[in-house]
Design an enzyme around this catalytic site. Structure first.
Site, PDB file in Angstrom:
ATOM      1  N   HIS A 172      -1.162  12.431  -8.401  1.00 53.23           N
ATOM      2  CA  HIS A 172      -0.308  13.320  -7.600  1.00 53.23           C
ATOM      3  C   HIS A 172      -1.022  14.600  -7.155  1.00 53.23           C
ATOM      4  CE1 HIS A 172       3.669  11.529  -9.430  1.00 53.23           C
ATOM      5  NE2 HIS A 172       2.811  10.594  -8.998  1.00 53.23           N
TER       6      HIS A 172
ATOM      7  N   GLN B 176      -5.831   8.813  -8.172  1.00 55.66           N
ATOM      8  CA  GLN B 176      -5.279   8.991  -6.833  1.00 55.66           C
ATOM      9  C   GLN B 176      -6.039  10.047  -6.041  1.00 55.66           C
ATOM     10  OE1 GLN B 176      -1.095   9.805  -7.437  1.00 55.66           O
ATOM     11  NE2 GLN B 176      -0.706   7.808  -8.348  1.00 55.66           N
TER      12      GLN B 176
ATOM     13  N   TYR C 131      11.341   5.762 -13.978  1.00 55.65           N
ATOM     14  CA  TYR C 131      10.743   4.457 -13.736  1.00 55.65           C
ATOM     15  C   TYR C 131      11.249   3.420 -14.738  1.00 55.65           C
ATOM     16  CZ  TYR C 131       7.369   5.977 -10.217  1.00 55.65           C
ATOM     17  OH  TYR C 131       6.772   6.435  -9.061  1.00 55.65           O
TER      18      TYR C 131
END
Length: 404
Positions: free
Chosen positions: A172, A108, A290
């Site tokens: 993140h 990311q 999740y």
């Protein structure tokens, strides 16, 4: 792509067949070589004019952050691959800026947000956040700045101001930038994806993971930071207990700082921050682990020691993984004055929220028909138009103006 988005795209496609003669296709070549225009007659909130969507640049895909130069109206756009572009929003001409830092564009990470010094052009600093490796297989969020020479298309004398620690995974990073009412730099830092909920770095104030930090423009620590006299807290920390804030906007008039933040499973949120706050992640959260319906932590609205979100998408909802945010000021859309615009990644639309103090209400869904992940939004300082960037590969940069 979720069911809601698929339905919206299907409806838009069917409508386009009926009125094909009246519309151009967004992103193609117009008959006269001019930028193409597609009409998006929005108004699901019932309180705005129609919106015209115009392609400014055909391909600025994998965009991440945007920032206007206040003197010219040109737009800086970062792309995660490491490119920083300067866009002439009138002509659509694009210049790639040299002198940017080397980034690690993995997971990311990559080249993330961009901000312009409040005193630009007298102080021609441009600030960037980005991920970079340590040579040992781990990465961290960096904040740096260089002096922009827009005519030459270069960033001179780039210097690193701050590095989030410790180095860790490729998830993140955050990471967005804004200047507060005192001209200090606010930076969001993600929690780097830790699943150690019982002993989480976002609740450990000896590091800067899962925080916002507040810096002087040269990277030093402001003397009035909330924890400078607390030996158990890193001096740069402004707030902590964050998961992955990827949008920031300073509200005109109040100077209040707003964040848009990704939750775990749902649990996405809009927040306001003040120095010294704990925003709860992961000891208090509105999302779930999740793949389950198991809440992460306590209900933040039932704990006095954490700051609850202003607006949230709870576990079991469709969620709204949010990205960039901007308050609207300008003459193009008078009825939007003071509204908050938030880019939607997962839901693939630009959301407009009305704001009353710290209360918000979603008023309108924009750009639903495009079927693209909306990454960032910026308001033109000179024309009041809304500029939107997407992070899909090959996606355009578009401009929203009033239709009629």
């Amino acid at each position: 792509m979720n069911a809601r988005t698929r339905i919206a795209i299907a409806v838009a496609a069917a409508s386009a067949v009926v009125v094909a003669a009246a519309f151009f296709v967004l992103g193609g070549d117009g008959p006269d070589g001019a930028p193409d225009i597609a009409d998006n007659i929005s108004g699901t909130g019932g309180n705005g004019p129609g919106v015209r969507v115009e392609t400014v640049v055909d391909d600025l895909g994998q965009a991440w952050g945007t920032a206007f130069l206040p003197d010219s109206g040109d737009l800086l756009v970062t792309q995660v691959t490491g490119a920083l572009s300067l866009v002439d929003t009138e002509s659509g001409g694009t210049t790639q800026i040299s002198g940017t830092p080397e980034v690690t564009a993995e997971g990311q990470g990559g080249l993330l947000d961009v901000a312009v010094d409040p005193e630009y052009p007298e102080e021609p600093w441009v600030y960037l956040t980005y991920s970079a490796g340590d040579g040992e297989g781990t990465t961290s969020t960096h904040v740096g700045r260089g002096q922009l020479d827009a005519d030459e298309g270069s960033l001179r004398g780039f210097e690193v101001l701050f590095t989030g620690e410790p180095d860790t995974s490729g998830e993140h990073f955050g990471s967005v930038l804004a200047f507060d009412a005192d001209g200090k730099l606010i930076v969001t830092l993600g929690d780097r994806g830790s699943k150690e909920f019982a002993d989480h770095p976002a609740q450990d104030t000896s590091n800067t993971l899962g925080t916002t930090v507040r810096l002087e423009r040269d990277g030093s620590v402001p003397g009035d930071n909330p924890f400078v006299d607390d030996d158990e807290v890193t001096d740069e920390i402004f707030t902590y207990g964050h998961r992955n804030a990827q949008g920031i906007a300073v509200q005109p008039g109040t100077g209040r700082i707003w964040l848009s933040e990704h939750g775990e499973q749902e649990g996405d949120s809009l927040r306001t921050i003040e120095g010294g706050q704990n925003h709860g992640w992961p000891v208090a959260h509105t999302g779930c682990e999740y793949g389950t319906d198991v809440p992460v932590g306590d209900d933040p609205f039932e704990r006095e020691d954490v700051e609850a979100p202003v607006h949230h998408w709870e576990c079991g909802s469709d969620g709204f993984p949010p990205a960039g945010a901007a308050f609207y000021e300008g003459g193009e859309f008078p009825s939007w004055d003071g509204d908050l615009l938030v880019a939607g990644l997962g839901q693939q639309y630009l959301a407009r929220f009305t704001v009353d103090g710290r209360e918000v209400e979603e008023a309108e869904e924009l750009l639903v028909e495009e079927g693209l992940r909306v990454r960032d939004v910026a308001v033109g300082p000179q024309d009041g138009a809304v500029y939107v960037a997407f992070d899909d590969e090959g996606a355009p940069l578009v401009r929203l103006t009033a239709d009629g």
